[in-house]
Design a protein around this motif. Sequence first.
Motif, PDB file in Angstrom:
ATOM      1  N   GLY A  92      -4.250  -2.343  -2.617  1.00 15.78           N
ATOM      2  CA  GLY A  92      -3.052  -2.209  -1.785  1.00 15.78           C
ATOM      3  C   GLY A  92      -3.170  -3.024  -0.518  1.00 15.78           C
ATOM      4  O   GLY A  92      -4.251  -3.183   0.044  1.00 15.78           O
TER       5      GLY A  92
ATOM      6  N   SER B  39      -6.228   4.961  -0.185  1.00 14.98           N
ATOM      7  CA  SER B  39      -5.779   3.627  -0.535  1.00 14.98           C
ATOM      8  C   SER B  39      -6.880   2.875  -1.259  1.00 14.98           C
ATOM      9  O   SER B  39      -8.043   2.899  -0.846  1.00 14.98           O
ATOM     10  CB  SER B  39      -5.386   2.868   0.733  1.00 14.98           C
ATOM     11  OG  SER B  39      -5.012   1.558   0.412  1.00 14.98           O
TER      12      SER B  39
ATOM     13  N   SER C 116       0.832  -1.203   0.000  1.00 12.66           N
ATOM     14  CA  SER C 116       0.000   0.000   0.000  1.00 12.66           C
ATOM     15  C   SER C 116       0.868   1.256   0.000  1.00 12.66           C
ATOM     16  O   SER C 116       1.850   1.364   0.739  1.00 12.66           O
ATOM     17  CB  SER C 116      -0.891   0.003   1.247  1.00 12.66           C
ATOM     18  OG  SER C 116      -1.667   1.157   1.267  1.00 12.66           O
TER      19      SER C 116
HETATM   20  N1  LIG Z   1       6.491   7.490  -8.643  1.00 12.96           N
HETATM   21  C1  LIG Z   1       5.815   8.402  -7.955  1.00 12.96           C
HETATM   22  N2  LIG Z   1       6.087   9.698  -8.129  1.00 12.96           N
HETATM   23  C2  LIG Z   1       5.428  10.617  -7.447  1.00 12.96           C
HETATM   24  N3  LIG Z   1       4.485  10.323  -6.547  1.00 12.96           N
HETATM   25  C3  LIG Z   1       4.141   9.078  -6.341  1.00 12.96           C
HETATM   26  C4  LIG Z   1       4.790   8.025  -7.016  1.00 12.96           C
HETATM   27  N4  LIG Z   1       4.280   6.877  -6.609  1.00 12.96           N
HETATM   28  C5  LIG Z   1       3.333   7.170  -5.693  1.00 12.96           C
HETATM   29  N5  LIG Z   1       3.244   8.485  -5.555  1.00 12.96           N
HETATM   30  C6  LIG Z   1       2.329   9.146  -4.639  1.00 12.96           C
HETATM   31  O1  LIG Z   1       2.184   8.380  -3.490  1.00 12.96           O
HETATM   32  C7  LIG Z   1       0.895   8.374  -3.015  1.00 12.96           C
HETATM   33  C8  LIG Z   1       0.387   6.956  -2.902  1.00 12.96           C
HETATM   34  O2  LIG Z   1       0.449   6.371  -4.163  1.00 12.96           O
HETATM   35  P1  LIG Z   1      -0.672   5.322  -4.669  1.00 12.96           P
HETATM   36  O3  LIG Z   1      -2.022   5.729  -4.211  1.00 12.96           O
HETATM   37  O4  LIG Z   1      -0.510   5.158  -6.100  1.00 12.96           O
HETATM   38  O5  LIG Z   1      -0.238   4.049  -3.914  1.00 12.96           O
HETATM   39  P2  LIG Z   1      -0.980   2.633  -4.041  1.00 12.96           P
HETATM   40  O6  LIG Z   1       0.084   1.636  -4.212  1.00 12.96           O
HETATM   41  O7  LIG Z   1      -1.994   2.662  -5.054  1.00 12.96           O
HETATM   42  O8  LIG Z   1      -1.609   2.475  -2.620  1.00 12.96           O
HETATM   43  P3  LIG Z   1      -2.893   1.581  -2.322  1.00 12.96           P
HETATM   44  O9  LIG Z   1      -2.534   0.220  -2.642  1.00 12.96           O
HETATM   45  O10 LIG Z   1      -3.135   1.805  -0.872  1.00 12.96           O
HETATM   46  O11 LIG Z   1      -3.966   2.060  -3.148  1.00 12.96           O
HETATM   47  C9  LIG Z   1       0.084   9.170  -3.982  1.00 12.96           C
HETATM   48  O12 LIG Z   1      -0.121  10.481  -3.477  1.00 12.96           O
HETATM   49  C10 LIG Z   1       0.954   9.268  -5.203  1.00 12.96           C
HETATM   50  O13 LIG Z   1       0.774  10.524  -5.894  1.00 12.96           O
END
Ligand SMILES: Nc1ncnc2c1ncn2[C@@H]1O[C@H](COP(=O)(O)OP(=O)(O)OP(=O)(O)O)[C@@H](O)[C@H]1O
Length: 835
Positions: free
Chosen positions: A350, A314, A203
């Motif tokens: 996540g 998430s 996550s």
């Molecule tokens: N490579 C990246 N560059 C910039 N920001 C990022 C990057 N990866 C993630 N983020 C930021 O981190 C935060 C969490 O990312 P994200 O929601 O995509 O995670 P996730 O893996 O989908 O989590 P979950 O599984 O809980 O949904 C978001 O605000 C996103 O903008």
Amino acid sequence: MEEFQRSFSPPPCPSTVTVRRNPPRKARATPYTTAAKPPAASLASANTHEVPSFPIDEILSIQIPQSEPKPSISESLKIFLRIKPLKIFTKAATTTKSRPRNVWPQNPSKKNNAKESRNHENAKKNKKSEEACIALNDPYSVTLTPPQALQELKRSKTEVYEGFSHVFPADCSQNDVYDKMVQPLLEDFMKGKSGMLAALGPSGSGKTHTVFGTPKDPGIVPLTLRQIFKKSDESSPGSLRPFYLSIFEICSERGKGEKAYDLLGDGSSELSVQQSTIRGLREVPIQNLEEAESLIGQAMLKRATATTNSNSQSSRSQCIINIRAASDGVSNEPKTQSSEAMLTIVDLAGAEREKRTGNQVIIMMYMLAVAVGVPEEPKEGIAETSSKFFGSIFLKNPFLTRYLRDYLEGKKRMALILTVKAGEEDYLDTSYLLKQASPYMKIKFDNTEELCNKRQLKTFPRVEKNKKIKLSAPKTHQIEEIVAGERNQISQEVNLRGKKADLTDRSSPRLEHVAPDKNDREHIIMRNFARVLWNVLKQYNEKLKVAEGDICSLKENLINEQLKSRGLETELIKLKSSCLDSKSNLAEPCIPEVEALVHAKEQLEVDTSLANASNIDDDPCNFIESRREISTEECNESPVPNKSIESCLENEEISCAEQKCTEQSDPTLSPEQGEVSRINNRLSNIQTKSAISRRFPDSEKQERNRRLLPASSRSLAEEMVDLDIKDNQIENLQAEFAETCVQEKSESTEGRETEIPAREIEPASTKKQRNRQKPRRRLQPASSVLLTREINTLEIEDDVAEPKGTRGGKKTTVAQPRSQGSITLLRLLTNNLHL
Ligand SMILES: Nc1ncnc2c1ncn2[C@@H]1O[C@H](COP(=O)(O)OP(=O)(O)OP(=O)(O)O)[C@@H](O)[C@H]1O
């Protein structure tokens, strides 16, 4: 040619044909068929014009339906890794930080302190977050380093993971991901090949960001849609090839199993899955990019999200986006598989904890295992097939598994992107994810924790089998090649590990080196102990040698003494024999005299040892003094009354002793004179002996000799025997020299007599002191010692008999006549012995 064709042209068909409907029999040949089968030569010659031509053109023109070439493993499955950056600067974050909440005026010092502490905490946080646990080695491998705390606890060690199709570093852009990962799939999709993209990871690691992105930084889906419409316009401008978009989510509700919801539907419409088809799912045709983006926006709004510790938004469901390319319907081309294609993009839910991330990975592994492990045309159903691999996993995720059947079976291309966080605090999640994916990559563990491997093997029993399959090798195209190559690699790795193990075994004195210190210490202790023991043994050896030397010298002394004793014994035997042969008047006292001699010999040995011990002085008078004490003791022990002893005293005896004393004390005496004096002594001894024999009757004489004679007196008898053996010449000379000697000594007697009282006045203590001051003494000859002892005995008897007042006076009561010199000498000697 024409003639040839004509000759081989078939004959014209008969007008009627009989057909039998019964089972075939061996029918006779009809006249026609018989006639129609001419010999080849005649046929060739006669009917060449009737033979039809070989339909080679028709054969060549026939289009054989060919089976679709199946994609190789390297094309059908690719695994990517994306590292989320440590620091993400957002406007919101900066604005919230800069805005003060408390507007009340504050104490300047407190304010400063608060500022400092805040800065300190921020620095701590930044420092902590700055430390990354994962580092990029090259575009295909990473190194995972555990935090310092875990390293100290020896729970984890550095690991190297390699074999990825590509690793996207933290500073990579969304376009980089699209170019490397999505572009190849999209090209195939546009050609009519289906494919799937899936993002998985813990996550907050950036799955949703990678898949959807933001309006300013669009992810895979928006970029793919842009590319689709862009390509459609470029290839056939103005063409209206239909694309359909469908989005749905699969939620895993506790106790209720999986439920699918259409995110483009009108409401909470629940979906059902039948094989790989979802019933009730709405497909929305998209004409352009704007429409597609707005639909995606709507779906994202409907998607179930929740705030977790890792992510404020998430994703709580598996989100699946389908882009279907349908045939345009305008073209007259037959509807083939190439015209219909589906591109599926999956954003998995996540997981907050590593175990749930593990479930994600289990799904992924299931996919991979099915893709590479099952037959390409499985006869069994997906449920049976999957149950062989993960059983309960399939039961837990039946919806997703059934829907992704084609991908799971390897019929369609698939790409996975693992998203990981680079912070130290995310080490465990990252490590767990990579370990689960490791069977499908060429992973080299530098120092892998054994516990992790055990856990991995316990959780996934098929891991060992799957480990043998190399999936991401760029040049492998067939499963067999992959398996063979993987086997080789595994064997090489096993060899290397074996060598490593050997090396570690050899160096195990490191183990051998938990011990190493202890073993060294014990070795040093034992070595020092051995040295000390060796030194002690050496000292004892030296002492032993000294003792052996002493023993040798003592043995030599003993041998000498034994020789002496033997000499004395032989002398005694001679004396005995001579006594037996001597005159009858002298024979009587011989036997007791022999006894006395034996005793004297023993006494002589004792005296010799005593003299050696006390370092006796050369002065014979002193010697006599010292001997006097011993003789006194002997006399006291004697049962004979003193008076009888006194009667035994003869002036000659004493004078003889005195003469000897004078002789030895006089250094001016010549050797001849000394010899004469010795002879005189012997003569006087003889006289004494004869006096004793006269004084006592014969009967009593023997008895007295047996009872009363001390050892020294027995030696006197020996002297007498010696004198008997002397010839007459010597006796005459002795007599002459004795007379002269006595005359000379009588002259100096007066002076001595005057000196004696002066010496007597001295107290006993003074005398003893003086005796002690005398430095040296010398062992006297045996004869003189015996004589002295005898004199002492006699003198003591005399002392007891005489009153003390007359001690210094002259002895006038002499039974027998004696010479003047003898009398004088006896007196002097007596006085000296009374000191
Ligand atoms: N490579 C990246 N560059 C910039 N920001 C990022 C990057 N990866 C993630 N983020 C930021 O981190 C935060 C969490 O990312 P994200 O929601 O995509 O995670 P996730 O893996 O989908 O989590 P979950 O599984 O809980 O949904 C978001 O605000 C996103 O903008």
